[in-house]
Design a protein around this motif. Structure first.
Motif, PDB file in Angstrom:
ATOM      1  N   SER A 306       0.822  -1.215   0.000  1.00 50.98           N
ATOM      2  CA  SER A 306       0.000   0.000   0.000  1.00 50.98           C
ATOM      3  C   SER A 306       0.850   1.256   0.000  1.00 50.98           C
ATOM      4  O   SER A 306       0.369   2.340  -0.277  1.00 50.98           O
ATOM      5  N   SER A 307       2.144   1.119   0.324  1.00 49.40           N
ATOM      6  CA  SER A 307       3.053   2.278   0.317  1.00 49.40           C
ATOM      7  C   SER A 307       4.463   1.810  -0.027  1.00 49.40           C
ATOM      8  O   SER A 307       4.813   0.634   0.167  1.00 49.40           O
ATOM      9  N   LYS A 308       5.273   2.724  -0.531  1.00 49.50           N
ATOM     10  CA  LYS A 308       6.650   2.388  -0.911  1.00 49.50           C
ATOM     11  C   LYS A 308       7.483   1.963   0.295  1.00 49.50           C
ATOM     12  O   LYS A 308       8.437   1.193   0.164  1.00 49.50           O
ATOM     13  N   GLY A 309       7.108   2.460   1.465  1.00 47.45           N
ATOM     14  CA  GLY A 309       7.858   2.128   2.670  1.00 47.45           C
ATOM     15  C   GLY A 309       7.827   0.654   3.010  1.00 47.45           C
ATOM     16  O   GLY A 309       8.702   0.159   3.747  1.00 47.45           O
ATOM     17  N   GLN A 310       6.832  -0.059   2.504  1.00 48.05           N
ATOM     18  CA  GLN A 310       6.717  -1.489   2.789  1.00 48.05           C
ATOM     19  C   GLN A 310       7.636  -2.340   1.923  1.00 48.05           C
ATOM     20  O   GLN A 310       7.832  -3.527   2.201  1.00 48.05           O
ATOM     21  N   ILE A 311       8.197  -1.740   0.889  1.00 48.14           N
ATOM     22  CA  ILE A 311       8.989  -2.525  -0.062  1.00 48.14           C
ATOM     23  C   ILE A 311      10.420  -2.691   0.456  1.00 48.14           C
ATOM     24  O   ILE A 311      11.355  -2.018   0.025  1.00 48.14           O
ATOM     25  N   THR A 312      10.585  -3.571   1.401  1.00 47.51           N
ATOM     26  CA  THR A 312      11.902  -3.922   1.927  1.00 47.51           C
ATOM     27  C   THR A 312      12.453  -5.097   1.129  1.00 47.51           C
ATOM     28  O   THR A 312      11.755  -5.722   0.330  1.00 47.51           O
ATOM     29  N   GLU A 313      13.717  -5.432   1.368  1.00 48.48           N
ATOM     30  CA  GLU A 313      14.301  -6.574   0.677  1.00 48.48           C
ATOM     31  C   GLU A 313      13.597  -7.875   1.065  1.00 48.48           C
ATOM     32  O   GLU A 313      13.371  -8.750   0.230  1.00 48.48           O
TER      33      GLU A 313
END
Length: 515
Positions: A306-313
């Motif tokens: 839902s947000s770019k912040g969630q896209i971790t490795e």
């Protein structure tokens, strides 16, 4: 409850669900909130959950027609025609003079393969209500040659009735085209197809649920505003997939999916022989054919952040496994028993081969192929329930075909050998060899039932329902040649896939320049 219904009708489904569920918890004996929850479950694709709830309601209220109709509908969507037919029969017993009830029974009988009884029901509908098109259209879907000359004349009169709505006019025109084709009146058939497609292009937002409309995409998908918009959208999708799924990307995320080898995906263009492939494979006792589902695309979207912040490795590395798990959950909601192999015949998944590969590295992917012109003209001469906007224009469907071949070529380059190509004409020419090859490609032990696929009682919910109930026949091969003089725009759009010598025939006046 009224507030929940207002939210429901406004499209605020989560808020409506919360209120319905609260009402069920506090008033467990009230029927209406449970019925609305089941409707939301059906909308969300949770068909098994909806059926379980409706089963409970039907047992508590066996005489409540609204519950019975809803249960019959979800049972039909799950492919359990044997379970749906008794509900429709009871409705007809209670309302023998209701054409809608008779039409529902006739349609489900056709989908279940009870062709003789379906034909009788549609004939009864036609004779009882000759000023309505439903009986004609349904009977044509079962057997285009079942109409008498008087029937055809009456249907043509209906076409020009002053109060005829455009949706019904479109259905009649496609059906008349089919009748004229079977009567070998090819110019008249093309005239009907051309007018049907013109009206369909002008009314792309319409959705069709009649037996004559082929089911390809679920109702909630929003149609493109114009054919040009749909073409731009497909060009963008193909470009995005080719850019994203490179050898480097595929290698980086390889091994992160679900090892389950149950799924068998059939991809390709509509009208390419895919229903026949599904029927053959589904005749195997270890296979559960589930038809066309948007389950893979839905599973992918459900796992998007839902947000770019969630896209971790860590998110990236587990993404395709979560997509695979979400997909399997959707299969169970569509009736998969969790034991047998499953077939997903959402043809548009040819766009999603890279995604399928990463989510299910052990899944089988079969590309259904047929002569390019036969494929495209067959699309042009059929009415689809929803979407498929590019099939209603000869040039557009030709362009769609070239884009489809382009992305398939990309998958063959970056994932060599991953997609198995089955050519329809080769299957018709040597069925024994090709069917055995098909079953082997799926990793299944040989079973003789696959050669007798036409005896299977599984439901078929596409326009090919009648054809796959018969042994293989070759009469549809090179069907386009009967219409060749009208297909210049299609040939031009097909480019390298057009038949040889078409430009010379165009310059010589043998082909129309426009359609």
């Amino acid at each position: 409850f009224l507030e929940a219904k207002r939210l429901h009708q406004a499209g605020e489904f989560k808020r409506a669900r919360t209120i319905y569920q609260d009402l069920v918890d506090r008033h467990p004996n009230e029927t209406a909130p449970r019925l609305m929850l089941a409707e939301l479950d059906m909308r969300d694709g949770n068909l098994a959950t909806a059926r379980a709830e409706l089963d409970v309601l039907a047992k508590r209220h066996p005489d409540e027609k609204g519950i019975r109709v809803a249960l019959a509908g979800v049972t039909e969507e799950l492919g359990d025609m044997a379970g749906a037919i008794p509900h429709y029969r009871r409705d007809l017993e209670e309302s023998p003079n209701d054409p809608i009830v008779l039409s529902r029974l006739a349609t489900v009988l056709r989908l279940a393969g009870h062709m003789d009884e379906a034909k009788q029901c549609f004939r009864r509908l036609l004779d009882g209500w000759p000023d309505a098109s439903g009986g004609y259209v349904g009977l044509i879907a079962v057997d285009p040659l079942a109409l008498t000359d008087d029937d055809v004349a009456n249907l043509e009169k209906l076409l020009n009735a002053p109060k005829m709505v455009v949706q019904e006019r479109i259905q009649i025109l496609f059906s008349l085209g089919m009748v004229r084709d079977r009567r070998k009146q090819y110019d008249a058939a093309f005239e009907a197809y051309a007018e049907a497609n013109r009206l369909r292009r002008e009314n792309l937002s319409l959705s069709f649920t009649d037996a004559a409309a082929e089911r390809v995409l679920p109702k909630e998908k929003v149609a493109a505003a114009t054919v040009a918009d749909a073409e731009k959208q497909l060009i963008r999708f193909v470009s995005e997939m080719q850019t994203m799924f490179t050898p480097t990307y595929l290698s980086h995320f390889s091994g992160g999916g679900v090892p389950n080898a149950a799924p068998i995906f059939i991809v390709g263009m509509p009208r390419s022989g895919s229903t026949l492939l599904e029927q053959i494979i589904s005749s195997h006792p270890d296979v559960n054919g589930l038809g066309e589902m948007a389950a893979m695309s839905d599973a992918f979207r459900s796992q998007m952040p839902s947000s770019k912040g969630q896209i971790t490795e860590a998110f990236k590395q587990t993404f395709y496994r979560r997509v695979g798990e979400a997909y399997l959950h959707r299969l169970k909601q569509r009736g998969w028993d969790g034991r047998r192999r499953s077939i997903d015949k959402m043809l548009g998944n040819y766009i999603n081969v890279g995604m399928i590969h990463l989510a299910f590295p052990n899944a089988v992917i079969i590309n259904s192929m047929r002569d390019p012109v036969d494929t495209c003209f067959s699309c042009f001469s059929h009415l689809f329930r929803d979407r498929n906007e590019l099939t209603y224009d000869l040039a557009a469907v030709g362009k769609q075909y070239t884009l489809y071949r382009s992305i398939i070529a990309h998958w063959d380059e970056v994932l060599p050998g991953r997609v198995h190509h089955i050519q329809h004409e080769e299957l018709l020419a040597d069925p024994d060899t090709q069917i055995r090859r098909l079953i082997a490609l799926c990793g299944l032990e040989w079973n003789e039932a696959c050669l007798r696929f036409y005896e299977s009682d599984r439901p078929v919910r596409t326009a090919s329902a009648s054809q796959v109930r018969q042994p293989l026949f070759k009469s549809s091969m090179a069907r386009w040649k009967r219409y060749e003089k009208h297909l210049g725009p299609l040939f031009a759009a097909l480019g390298p896939y057009a038949p040889e010598g078409w430009r010379e025939r165009l310059e010589g006046g043998a082909l129309d320049r426009v359609s």
